[in-house]
Design a protein around this motif. Sequence first.
Motif: not given
Length: 383
Positions: A354-365
């Motif tokens: 359902t949700h996709f994140f870049k590596l830099e956004e891992a914390r957000e994931a």
Amino acid sequence: MKDCVSAGLYALAGRLSKSRLGSHGGLLNSGGLTYNRLTMRAAFLTGVRAIEIRETPEPKISRDDDVLVRSKAVGVCGSDLHYYLSDCVGADKVSYPFIPGHECAGVVEAVGKAVARVRPGDTVVVEPAVSCGTCDQCRTGRPHTCRKLLFLGHYGELTGGMAEFVLAPERNCVPLPAKMTAVQGALAEPLSIALYAAGLAGSVRGKTAGVLGAGPIGLSVMMALKADGGGAVYATEKVEARLGAAVKAGADWTGNPDREDIVAEILARESLGLDIVFECCGEQSALDQAVALLKPGGTLVAVGIPIEPRVSFDSSKARRREIRVQNVRRQNKCLEKAVGMIHAGRVKVDFLATHFFKLEEAREAYETAAARRNGVIKAIVTP
Ligand SMILES: [Zn+2]
Ligand SMILES: [Zn+2]
């Protein structure tokens, strides 16, 4: 850019043969100086609720059966959240920092010289459990409980997939058919656990089942049951947004234990009790519900990972009904089957991502997955 730098240093170093440099470059030594140490970006879990993107040396092909995979899709697993939210898992103390990520698929970048199963450019899903092949468990067909098991993305064991590259032995790289995406590959890993759990319950054909917890594993269990001819599936989940997903996954009835007495509701529909209950949330209340829901001779499959080091059962109910309790340790040889079922369209997993994140956004994931925010089912990081 990296290639230009390599080429420049290669010319400068002179003494190195091209073959030693390899298709992927590597360390260049000249007169004791080390040039061009190749690094990659990786998401390190550095403590409770702490993730840092760091530059770290790229993994290197060092064994003949090594496969270097460019990571393309990595799922955030419920087990990852244990390490993220607490520095204790059961009786285990987590040691930081480490690179997490065991639901990992990507494209083969380079291979050791004995590798025949995959070639550079192939898309693969990585089986995260690396077993020794020689211990009593491995020799009796139980590599998943290998005495020397090393797990991808597990602290103190193997570097995970939340990075640009990940290294795995050839036997752990399952090629994906051309039509399948890396995201589907990453989703095949939790599906493999569901297939294994369903298999441990014996034949599910025509059997009534409860699935307590409709996260990615619970939803995958529902799909596995329906794909194998399972009977009515009763799904429970506290996160409202996931009840709709349970219907998509094939649940015939859904209920929220925070809003209703799910045991009474299910038994009103199945007065004899259920044949199998899959506990997929790791909560004591769900284990109690499972025992209450099962018919005599029924099977409780404990898939969820409890945070508490101990769980308990109503011994009188469990004994009088002769409830069989089946624990589940990850999965055993079910990843190829999961890939095959997704490829054949027998299981449709796409809605889980359902949700996709870049590596830099891992914390957000991780935060999104941990808070079950915005209707998330599976958060996928795409390095
Ligand atoms: Zn997992
Ligand atoms: Zn072993």
